[in-house]
Structures are given as structure tokens and as C-alpha cells.
Scaffold this motif. Structure first.
Motif, PDB file in Angstrom:
ATOM      1  N   SER B 151       0.994  -1.184  -0.039  1.00 53.83           N
ATOM      2  CA  SER B 151       0.111   0.084   0.087  1.00 53.83           C
ATOM      3  C   SER B 151       0.723   1.339   0.153  1.00 53.83           C
ATOM      4  N   ASP B 152       0.110   2.316  -0.417  1.00 51.60           N
ATOM      5  CA  ASP B 152       0.850   3.520  -0.477  1.00 51.60           C
ATOM      6  C   ASP B 152       1.931   4.003   0.602  1.00 51.60           C
ATOM      7  N   ASP B 153       1.333   3.784   1.883  1.00 53.12           N
ATOM      8  CA  ASP B 153       2.206   4.014   3.216  1.00 53.12           C
ATOM      9  C   ASP B 153       3.212   3.137   3.498  1.00 53.12           C
ATOM     10  N   ALA B 154       3.198   2.091   2.768  1.00 55.08           N
ATOM     11  CA  ALA B 154       4.365   1.020   3.076  1.00 55.08           C
ATOM     12  C   ALA B 154       5.831   1.417   3.065  1.00 55.08           C
ATOM     13  N   GLN B 155       5.812   2.574   2.012  1.00 52.59           N
ATOM     14  CA  GLN B 155       7.335   3.189   1.952  1.00 52.59           C
ATOM     15  C   GLN B 155       7.561   4.011   3.024  1.00 52.59           C
ATOM     16  N   ALA B 156       6.581   4.837   3.551  1.00 51.93           N
ATOM     17  CA  ALA B 156       6.728   5.444   4.429  1.00 51.93           C
ATOM     18  C   ALA B 156       7.096   4.750   5.683  1.00 51.93           C
ATOM     19  N   ARG B 157       6.243   3.887   5.957  1.00 46.09           N
ATOM     20  CA  ARG B 157       6.552   3.073   7.017  1.00 46.09           C
ATOM     21  C   ARG B 157       7.931   2.325   7.261  1.00 46.09           C
ATOM     22  N   LEU B 158       8.470   2.038   6.058  1.00 44.53           N
ATOM     23  CA  LEU B 158       9.806   1.489   5.873  1.00 44.53           C
ATOM     24  C   LEU B 158      10.949   2.542   6.206  1.00 44.53           C
ATOM     25  N   GLU B 159      10.775   3.685   5.583  1.00 41.99           N
ATOM     26  CA  GLU B 159      11.711   4.784   5.846  1.00 41.99           C
ATOM     27  C   GLU B 159      11.721   5.102   7.101  1.00 41.99           C
ATOM     28  N   VAL B 160      10.564   5.297   7.957  1.00 41.26           N
ATOM     29  CA  VAL B 160      10.560   5.704   9.165  1.00 41.26           C
ATOM     30  C   VAL B 160      11.259   4.416  10.234  1.00 41.26           C
ATOM     31  N   ASP B 161      10.793   3.303   9.951  1.00 44.70           N
ATOM     32  CA  ASP B 161      11.285   2.139  10.714  1.00 44.70           C
ATOM     33  C   ASP B 161      12.944   2.346  10.636  1.00 44.70           C
ATOM     34  N   PHE B 162      13.447   2.285   9.278  1.00 49.38           N
ATOM     35  CA  PHE B 162      14.954   2.354   9.027  1.00 49.38           C
ATOM     36  C   PHE B 162      15.609   3.227   9.711  1.00 49.38           C
ATOM     37  N   ALA B 163      14.755   4.705   9.535  1.00 47.05           N
ATOM     38  CA  ALA B 163      15.624   5.837  10.097  1.00 47.05           C
ATOM     39  C   ALA B 163      15.738   5.707  11.553  1.00 47.05           C
ATOM     40  N   VAL B 164      14.513   5.372  12.425  1.00 50.13           N
ATOM     41  CA  VAL B 164      14.495   5.205  13.803  1.00 50.13           C
ATOM     42  C   VAL B 164      15.186   3.947  14.460  1.00 50.13           C
ATOM     43  N   ASN B 165      14.856   2.864  13.706  1.00 47.63           N
ATOM     44  CA  ASN B 165      15.439   1.705  14.209  1.00 47.63           C
ATOM     45  C   ASN B 165      17.035   1.254  13.901  1.00 47.63           C
ATOM     46  N   LYS B 166      17.086   1.583  12.360  1.00 44.02           N
ATOM     47  CA  LYS B 166      18.412   1.225  12.072  1.00 44.02           C
ATOM     48  C   LYS B 166      19.501   2.334  12.195  1.00 44.02           C
ATOM     49  N   LEU B 167      19.138   3.615  11.775  1.00 36.83           N
ATOM     50  CA  LEU B 167      19.977   4.769  11.878  1.00 36.83           C
ATOM     51  C   LEU B 167      19.972   5.496  13.316  1.00 36.83           C
ATOM     52  N   LYS B 168      18.934   5.088  14.069  1.00 33.82           N
ATOM     53  CA  LYS B 168      18.582   5.601  15.096  1.00 33.82           C
ATOM     54  C   LYS B 168      18.877   6.929  15.481  1.00 33.82           C
ATOM     55  N   VAL B 169      18.173   7.807  14.521  1.00 34.66           N
ATOM     56  CA  VAL B 169      18.156   9.328  14.656  1.00 34.66           C
ATOM     57  C   VAL B 169      16.927   9.622  15.525  1.00 34.66           C
ATOM     58  N   LYS B 191       3.245  10.962  10.308  1.00 32.11           N
ATOM     59  CA  LYS B 191       2.319  10.194  11.176  1.00 32.11           C
ATOM     60  C   LYS B 191       3.199   9.029  11.849  1.00 32.11           C
ATOM     61  N   PHE B 192       3.800   8.267  11.091  1.00 29.26           N
ATOM     62  CA  PHE B 192       4.556   7.409  11.770  1.00 29.26           C
ATOM     63  C   PHE B 192       5.461   7.516  12.792  1.00 29.26           C
ATOM     64  N   ILE B 193       6.264   8.655  12.296  1.00 27.44           N
ATOM     65  CA  ILE B 193       7.423   9.314  13.283  1.00 27.44           C
ATOM     66  C   ILE B 193       6.874   9.665  14.605  1.00 27.44           C
ATOM     67  N   ASP B 194       5.467  10.312  14.663  1.00 27.40           N
ATOM     68  CA  ASP B 194       4.959  10.797  15.581  1.00 27.40           C
ATOM     69  C   ASP B 194       4.416   9.766  16.325  1.00 27.40           C
ATOM     70  N   SER B 195       3.980   8.524  15.836  1.00 26.80           N
ATOM     71  CA  SER B 195       3.323   7.557  16.615  1.00 26.80           C
ATOM     72  C   SER B 195       4.646   6.653  17.321  1.00 26.80           C
ATOM     73  N   SER B 196       5.727   6.708  16.690  1.00 26.51           N
ATOM     74  CA  SER B 196       6.870   5.795  17.193  1.00 26.51           C
ATOM     75  C   SER B 196       7.460   6.262  18.503  1.00 26.51           C
ATOM     76  N   ASN B 197       7.109   7.456  18.800  1.00 24.58           N
ATOM     77  CA  ASN B 197       7.624   7.828  20.146  1.00 24.58           C
ATOM     78  C   ASN B 197       9.018   7.968  20.335  1.00 24.58           C
ATOM     79  N   LYS B 198       9.850   7.557  19.356  1.00 25.48           N
ATOM     80  CA  LYS B 198      11.238   7.393  19.326  1.00 25.48           C
ATOM     81  C   LYS B 198      12.184   8.676  18.765  1.00 25.48           C
ATOM     82  N   ALA B 199      11.208   9.218  18.150  1.00 21.57           N
ATOM     83  CA  ALA B 199      11.745  10.530  17.159  1.00 21.57           C
ATOM     84  C   ALA B 199      10.882  11.485  17.067  1.00 21.57           C
ATOM     85  N   SER B 200      11.422  12.829  16.787  1.00 22.37           N
ATOM     86  CA  SER B 200      10.115  13.752  16.573  1.00 22.37           C
ATOM     87  C   SER B 200      10.352  14.395  15.201  1.00 22.37           C
ATOM     88  N   VAL B 201       9.686  15.058  14.473  1.00 24.08           N
ATOM     89  CA  VAL B 201       9.489  15.851  13.245  1.00 24.08           C
ATOM     90  C   VAL B 201      10.011  17.151  13.842  1.00 24.08           C
TER      91      VAL B 201
END
Lengths: 300, 377
Positions: B151-169, B191-201
Motif C-alpha cells: 500500500s501507499d504508506d508501506a514506503q513511508a513505514r519502511l523509511e521511518v522504521d529504517f531511520a528510527v531503528n537502524k540509523l537511530k536518529v 504520522k509514523f514518526i509521531d506515533s513511534s515515540n522514538k523520534a520527532s519531526v
């Protein structure tokens, strides 16, 4: 404060880019009251010529400033030839026609040239080599201003001064002013009006080509469509400053550049264009002829 | 006389029509399983829909040659919706009235959505190869809907997961080009960054496509202190922004989408492209089933397959496999089978999650390394 300075310099570069292209618009308008919509395409053709020449030269082992200068010279000559030809084909036969006709002709020329380059070259973006060598003394300030930006600002300043002096003090410049004031009268006084108009197009196109080389080096990529967007902004700058006035084009460009830069920096880049055009509307309400334009007396 | 004639003709027509239906009913009721294929098969978006028809034809032909499913031959019923929601409801009604229980389609998200209500009431299972609107599965309103595309949001989900969990920004700037595609992605990312609670926009902005200079935006990114930029949009602007960031000696991560995962980006941005991350569809070029399907298309139709061909192929395989595994064409049994069993397709091994999205289909993160995109596992 540093942020402010950075935005100021960023806006200066952007404004100089607009100004460099706007000069061509304003010159042509000053002489024959025609908005030369094909001007943006001449700028694009200049950039493409420089890209081709630079690739060939680099292939043959040239480096540094020699590539920049040779590519610029060829681009200037080639673009000037285009400007001259466009005027002869599209505008000269319409010299006596109603004012709307050459305007439509200009739009047609613009679309034609875009599609010509699209077919002759490519629709893809092409990488534009960084023709401007790195300057060691700028290294320290690279976060604020790179060599390309510096060169753009300097070139715009130099070109504006030369152009102003040229129009004020040379014989051709005088003939240009005469043609701008009253074409028929100038003709009666022995000015070769057609030649003067051709010269104006040649000078304007040469400036567009210089702009093309520098700006493409700064942006780093070109395609057939870059002339359109740059042209629209430069045209806005020319109107803002008072179309027909050379210092006006430069001032208009800078004001537009700064407005966009500060609007992005302090408000949001979503509203970059909104602020730019809001400013245009406001200035045109209070000064209909633009910042430095003189409102012409309608000839009866 | 005339009146009498026309009545006679009308009556005759009625008889012919009804008997036609009757024969059709008798003819097909017990011997075949009907597989509907619905989507844009004419009009300006036909190029999105026709490859799926061809894919379904290949799959059905192959399976029929092996004796069909549950001993029955598969019959394709192809209907056109021209990608228009108002036509799609008719298409759906038509398929349902013909006794179709399984549909491959529709192609466009809008048309799919309008048709789904009708299918849902008729208990028809629908598998789309291309409808990417997130709501279709995530709203939970259509339990009969599945898809073989992310779905359209899959890329956004993947980007955010990668940034937050792998790159740890911790601080992320989200930019977009104000277009439907770029802005949509950027909004999901936010939306995904906000709901992850690990990073902020720290910055959310739209840039002007085609501008001569992005230095002001780049300064703004720098001032915001962002450690990573997530950009929704296409490669021309991305290459300008990356180049200006690197020229200003910023080492901020740059993460973007499949609009940037394009060889032109690397060509144009040159050395500045190094290290840029972009999401893109999973690489299927080495999947033997994908190679075989593409070869088959080339041999039969003399050209490369078009858009969503492999997704259509996978959808057809998935539904037929599920019927086989379920042992019947019962709605509940097949629904369970779709979610329970993996099936080998040109897109890889897939099955569906409880919302109907395919597991095993989707996007990977790629990074520019030495002038080429390399998949990061």
C-alpha cells in the motif's frame, strides 16, 4: 544572526540568477515593447551548448578555467545566433502587426524551441559538470557561499555596470535609447532601426547564455524545460523592477530572491511563491510601472 | 399490422434471451470455476489493466492444462471498468450476476473501492494487483479484499522504521514536493514518526519543484538540527537538495522513495548521491518464476509485459492455490486458506495478513554505493 546572513546571501544568489535572465527580458521590452517569451529557451540552449562543448573539451584533456571560458564563449556565440534568428523569423515580419501578434509568436517560438531540444537531445535530466573550479580561500565559508554563487553574484554586478555604461555612452547605446523612445523618429534621424533591434536581441541572448552556463553549474542538472520556470521568475523580476529599466531588472531580481529566501527561512517554503507573487501584486498596485519603471505617456 | 409485428419480435427476443440465460446456467454451473478479471481494459489507463488480463490468462492456461483446480477447469470472465468508480459498480454487479466467486482486480483504487461493497455483500473474494490506497485494507471495512502490491504508506513505514531503528536518529526533517505522491508519502512518514515515540519531526515543509535554488530550505534543515531528511518526491529536486546539503558539508542522512530510486538520480547527483537511501520495490529480477513469466509474455505477445503484470500473475496464482488448499470454493474456507498458506509466485513467497495485505511483497531499502543502488538487507 548567522542564519539571517546565510539567508541574505542565499537570497542574493537567487536574486542574481533572476536578474541575469531578467536583463534580457527588460532590454527587449524596452526597445520594441515585446515580452520575449523565447528568452528562457535561449538561456536553456546556452546551457546545453556549454554542456556539449565542456564534455568535448574535458574529453580532450582540458581542465579548469579554460573549459569554463571556452564553453562560455561558444555558448554565447551560439545563443546569440539563436536570438538573432528568432527575431528575424518570428518578430520582424510582425513589426507592423498589432501588439498581440508578436506576443503569440513569442509563445509559439518558446514552445517550438523547447520541443526542438527535447527531440534533438533528450527528455531526461542531464548532469551538468561543475565548470567553476573550487576556490581555496572560499573553503572556509563553503557552508555559506560556494564558488558558483560568488561567480554568479559578481557576474551579475559586472554585466549590469557594463550594460548601463554601454547604453549611456556608446553610439549604439544612444541609438538604442532613441529607438526605444520613438522608433519612427529614430528612423528619420538615420538610425538603422532593424539593426539596432537585432543588436538588442544579440546582447540579450548573449547574457542569457552566460546565465545559462553559470546557473547550470550551480544547479548541476539541466533538461529542456529549465528555461520555462527560470523565464517565468525572471519575467516576474523584470516586471517587479519596472520592465524596460536595466537597474530595475536587477533590483527586481534581488527583491524577488530575498523575498523567497526569507519567506522560506522564517515562514515556510510552502509559501515561497505565495509571498513572491503577493509582493508583485502589492508593488503593482502602488507602483503600476514597477519599482524603477517610468510610466510611459500614452502616445496619441 | 405493424404493431402486431413488433410485439411478436419483442416476444421472440424475450424467449431467446431467457433461454440464453438458461443455457448459460446449465452450461457452466457445475463444470468450471469462474475467475473474474476486472479493471481498466480500455481508455487512457488501459495499459495498467491489460497486463493483468494477460497474466491471468497465462496462469489459468497453465493450471487448466494440468487438470484445473479441484478437478474443475477455470473459466476467465473479463470485465472492463475503464478505471471509473461509477462504471466499476456495474462491472461488479455484472460479475456477481454471472456467478463469479473470485475476482482479480480492480486496477485503480477508486474503482476498487466503489466495487468492493457489492462484492462484500455477495461474498466474493477480490484480489487487486495494483490498488494501493491504504484505507482499502487498513479500514477493516472490506474483509473480502486482498492485494498483491504494497500500500501507499508501506514506503513511508519502511523509511521511518529504517531511520528510527537502524540509523537511530532522533530528529527528522520531512520534506515533500507538494505533489500528490510526494506529499502523501511525507504525511504518512510524519504520522509514523509521531506515533513511534522514538523520534520527532523537527521540520515539515513542501518545496517548490523546479526552483533554481534550494539553499534557503537547506539552511533551514541545518538550523533545525535534523539528523535525517525524509523526502517525498522525485529525483530532480532530490538531487539538487542533496548536492546543496553536501556542498554545505552537512552529513545529514537523506532517505527517499522510489521516485528517487532511479538511475538518473545517481547520474545527475554524481558524487553527492553516495550514501543516499531510497526505498524501492523488492528486486524480482532474479526470481526464476518472474523470469519465466516475463519470457512467456515475450514469446506469446512479442513484447515486454506492462505494469503490474507480475502482481496480476501472483494474484491469480494465490487465489487458485487457496481454492485448491481449501478444497472448496466456499468463501470462508478460501479466505482462511489465503491467510494460512504461502504460495510461490513471481513476487516471491507470499501469503496474506489478516487485513488482506500480502506478506512478502513490498519494498526494500536501497543505498547508493559506488554509483549504484544496493539493496540493504
Amino acid at each position: 544572526m548567522e542564519y539571517f546572513l546565510e539567508l541574505l546571501l542565499g537570497g542574493l544568489t537567487r536574486g542574481s540568477i533572476y536578474a541575469l535572465i531578467a536583463l534580457g527580458y527588460t532590454m527587449v521590452y524596452g526597445i520594441i515593447e515585446l515580452i520575449n517569451f523565447a528568452h528562457g529557451e535561449i538561456y536553456m540552449i546556452g546551457a546545453f551548448t556549454a554542456l556539449i562543448i565542456a564534455s568535448v573539451l574535458t574529453f580532450h584533456g582540458f581542465t579548469g578555467f579554460s573549459v569554463l571560458i571556452l564553453a562560455s564563449v561558444v555558448a554565447v556565440i551560439y545563443s546569440a545566433a539563436y536570438g538573432y534568428t528568432v527575431e528575424k523569423i518570428a518578430y520582424k515580419p510582425l513589426r507592423q502587426a498589432p501588439r498581440l501578434s508578436p506576443l503569440i509568436s513569442a509563445i509559439g517560438m518558446s514552445i517550438f524551441l523547447q520541443n526542438y531540444v527535447l527531440i534533438a537531445q533528450t527528455s531526461d535530466f542531464l548532469p551538468f559538470p561543475n565548470l567553476i573550479p573550487e576556490l581555496p580561500f572560499l573553503e572556509e565559508y563553503s557552508h555559506i557561499m560556494g564558488p558558483a554563487q560568488l561567480l554568479i553574484v559578481i557576474t551579475t554586478a559586472v554585466v549590469t555596470i557594463i550594460l548601463t555604461l554601454f547604453i549611456k555612452f556608446t553610439k549604439t547605446g544612444k541609438a538604442m535609447r532613441a529607438t526605444a523612445q520613438d522608433r519612427n523618429m529614430a528612423m528619420l534621424m538615420g538610425v538603422n532601426v532593424n539593426k539596432i533591434i537585432s543588436n538588442t536581441f544579440i546582447i540579450g541572448s548573449a547574457l542569457a547564455a552566460i546565465g545559462g552556463v553559470l546557473i547550470a553549474s550551480h544547479i548541476g542538472r539541466i533538461n529542456f524545460y529549465i528555461g520555462f520556470i527560470a523565464g517565468i521568475k525572471a519575467f516576474t523580476a523584470a516586471v517587479l523592477g519596472g520592465i524596460g529599466s536595466i537597474p530595475g531588472a536587477v533590483l527586481g531580481g534581488l527583491v524577488l530572491g530575498w523575498t523567497e529566501s526569507f519567506a522560506t527561512g522564517y515562514v515556510s517554503s510552502d509559501y515561497e511563491d505565495v509571498f513572491a507573487f503577493l509582493l508583485l501584486v502589492l508593488i503593482l498596485i502602488f507602483r503600476p510601472a514597477g519599482l524603477l519603471g517610468r510610466s510611459a505617456i500614452q502616445k496619441v | 399490422m405493424k404493431k402486431f409485428d413488433s410485439r411478436k419480435v419483442f416476444g421472440l427476443c424475450l424467449i431467446v434471451l431467457f433461454s440464453g440465460f438458461l443455457f448459460a446456467g446449465i452450461g457452466f454451473a457445475s463444470e468450471t470455476i469462474k475467475l473474474g478479471v476486472a479493471g481498466a481494459h480500455s481508455g487512457d489507463l488501459a495499459s495498467y489493466g491489460l497486463p493483468t488480463v494477460k497474466a491471468a490468462e497465462f496462469v489459468v492456461k497453465e493450471i487448466n492444462a494440468k487438470g484445473g483446480v479441484l478437478g474443475k477447469q477455470i473459466e476467465l470472465v473479463v470485465e472492463d471498468d475503464v478505471c471509473k468508480p461509477e462504471v466499476a459498480t456495474n462491472t461488479a454487479t455484472k460479475l456477481v450476476s454471472q456467478g463469479v466467486k473470485f475476482v482479480i482486480g480492480h486496477i485503480c483504487s477508486g474503482a476498487t473501492k466503489s466495487a468492493l461493497g457489492i462484492y462484500k455483500d455477495a461474498k466474493v473474494i477480490v484480489i487487486s494487483p495494483s490498488a494501493t490506497n491504504p484505507e482499502l485494507t487498513q479500514s477493516g471495512a472490506y474483509p473480502n479484499f486482498y492485494r498483491t502490491i504494497a500500500s501507499d504508506d508501506a514506503q513511508a513505514r519502511l523509511e521511518v522504521d529504517f531511520a528510527v531503528n537502524k540509523l537511530k536518529v532522533k530528529k527528522i526533517a520531512v520534506l515533500h514536493d507538494k505533489g500528490d505522491y510526494g506529499k502523501g508519502l511525507a504525511e504518512y512518514a510524519k504520522k509514523f514518526i509521531d506515533s513511534s515515540n522514538k523520534a520527532s519531526v523537527v521540520l515539515f515543509e513542501g518545496i517548490t519543484p523546479g526552483a533554481v535554488d534550494y539553499s534557503a530550505v537547506v539552511q533551514k534543515i541545518k538550523r533545525s538540527g535534523a539528523e535525517a531528511v525524509i523526502y517525498g518526491g522525485y529525483h530532480p529536486e532530490a538531487s539538487s537538495i542533496v548536492a546543496q546539503m553536501r556542498k554545505k558539508k552537512m552529513k545529514t542522512y537523506f532517505i527517499s522513495d522510489d521516485g528517487v530510486k532511479d538511475i538518473t538520480f545517481i547520474k545527475v547527483a554524481g558524487k553527492y548521491a553516495e550514501g543516499v537511501y531510497a526505498t524501492g520495490p523488492k528486486d524480482t529480477s532474479k526470481n526464476p518464476l518472474a523470469i519465466a513469466a516475463n519470457e512467456l509474455h515475450k514469446k506469446t505477445h512479442g513484447s515486454d509485459p506492462g505494469a503490474f503484470f507480475l502482481n496480476g500473475y501472483a494474484a491469480s496464482q494465490a487465489v487458485l492455490n487457496a481454492i485448491q488448499k481449501a478444497g472448496s470454493t466456499d468463501y470462508n474456507a478460501v479466505s482462511n486458506a489465503l491467510k494460512a498458506h504461502f504460495v510461490e509466485t513471481p513476487l516471491g513467497k507470499i501469503k496474506f495478513d489478516k487485513k488482506g495485505d500480502a506478506i512478502g511483497v513490498g519494498f526494500s531499502i536501497y543505498q547508493v554505493q559506488k554509483g549504484a543502488y544496493v539493496e540493504i538487507k
